[in-house]
Design an enzyme around this catalytic site. Structure first.
Site, short mmCIF file in Angstrom:
data_model
loop_
_atom_site.label_atom_id
_atom_site.label_comp_id
_atom_site.label_asym_id
_atom_site.label_seq_id
_atom_site.Cartn_x
_atom_site.Cartn_y
_atom_site.Cartn_z
N ASP A 70 -4.44 33.22 59.14
CA ASP A 70 -4.10 34.54 59.64
C ASP A 70 -4.39 34.54 61.14
O ASP A 70 -5.40 33.98 61.56
CB ASP A 70 -4.92 35.62 58.93
CG ASP A 70 -4.30 37.01 59.12
OD1 ASP A 70 -3.07 37.11 59.16
OD2 ASP A 70 -5.06 37.98 59.24
N GLY A 158 6.80 36.59 68.80
CA GLY A 158 5.69 37.54 68.92
C GLY A 158 5.38 37.90 70.37
O GLY A 158 6.26 38.27 71.14
P1 IMP Z 1 0.48 35.23 61.66
O1 IMP Z 1 -0.78 35.60 60.97
O2 IMP Z 1 0.42 33.82 62.22
O3 IMP Z 1 1.70 35.47 60.84
O4 IMP Z 1 0.60 36.16 62.95
C1 IMP Z 1 0.60 37.59 62.89
C2 IMP Z 1 1.21 38.18 64.15
O5 IMP Z 1 0.41 37.82 65.29
C3 IMP Z 1 2.61 37.65 64.47
O6 IMP Z 1 3.59 38.40 63.80
C4 IMP Z 1 2.67 37.83 65.99
O7 IMP Z 1 2.99 39.15 66.33
C5 IMP Z 1 1.24 37.54 66.41
N1 IMP Z 1 1.08 36.10 66.74
C6 IMP Z 1 0.36 35.18 66.04
N2 IMP Z 1 0.45 33.96 66.61
C7 IMP Z 1 1.25 34.12 67.68
C8 IMP Z 1 1.73 33.21 68.67
O8 IMP Z 1 1.48 31.99 68.67
N3 IMP Z 1 2.51 33.73 69.62
C9 IMP Z 1 2.86 35.05 69.67
N4 IMP Z 1 2.45 35.93 68.77
C10 IMP Z 1 1.65 35.47 67.77
#
Ligand code: IMP
Length: 202
Positions: A70, A158
């Site tokens: 996460d 993101g």
């Molecule tokens: P996840 O837990 O990796 O799915 O990330 C959750 C949210 O955090 C994503 O939908 C992005 O909005 C943000 N996020 C996480 N990692 C990144 C990254 O490497 N670059 C940009 N946004 C990120």
């Protein structure tokens, strides 16, 4: 060969971890490969709890070792927000925006909330939770940086167009995926996890 389930269907993350784990006698399989189709809620207040929730759900279902991750962006001037709310941050102000525009509105909202702030410090953080024999192990990866005053670059996803990693003058979205993967929070957490597996197997 030991089978380890990655509680995710994200192809990019799967290929990144598979590359890092090359040479280890483990096979990393996705949720799709084990036929898991339902959503696992990620509604806790910390990355650790969200990652644990996903990994333990799959462990309980399959009895196999399982890990999950996460991540999110933590902004100092916003007391750590958007944090666990990173993916759906925009909904707090723009509830009618369709999901395909979420990255753009997340970035817009972040800039709006920081418009009077000269403190632009932020960090991306990933927590991996690996559940083995029912016990959780955690691996953290962090990359520090600052939030730009306007978006730049079109790679990545993101908050990449707004995040300038420490020691650089460009955003993650202006870097190649190879360059970003060398510094990213996710890569750092994954490297720690793979090192743990290597030490165990050796
Ligand atoms: P996840 O837990 O990796 O799915 O990330 C959750 C949210 O955090 C994503 O939908 C992005 O909005 C943000 N996020 C996480 N990692 C990144 C990254 O490497 N670059 C940009 N946004 C990120």
């Amino acid at each position: 060969m030991q089978k380890i389930i990655f509680a995710s269907n994200n192809r990019h993350k799967l290929s990144e971890i598979t590359k890092l784990a090359e040479g280890l006698p483990v096979e990393i399989v996705s949720l799709k490969e084990i036929g898991w189709t339902s959503e696992i809620p990620e509604d806790y207040d910390t990355f650790e709890q969200n990652a644990l929730q996903k990994a333990i759900t799959i462990f309980q279902h399959t009895g196999l070792s399982c890990f999950s991750d996460d991540s999110g962006l933590e902004v100092e001037a916003l007391n750590g927000l958007p944090g666990v709310h990173s993916a759906r941050f925009y909904l707090s102000k723009y509830p009618d925006v369709p999901p395909q525009d979420r990255d753009r509105y997340n970035n817009l909202l972040l800039l709006e909330m920081l418009q009077h702030s000269t403190n632009r410090n932020a960090r991306f953080r990933t927590v991996i939770c690996y559940v083995e024999d029912g016990h959780p192990h955690y691996f953290e990866g962090v990359v520090r940086g600052t939030i730009a005053y306007e978006p730049a670059g079109s790679n990545g996803f993101g908050y990449d167009p707004l995040f300038i990693p420490e020691g650089y003058q460009i955003t993650f979205a202006q870097m190649s995926s190879e360059q970003k993967n060398m510094l990213s929070h996710r890569a750092r957490a994954m490297e720690k996890f793979v090192q743990y597996l290597k030490n165990k197997i050796r």
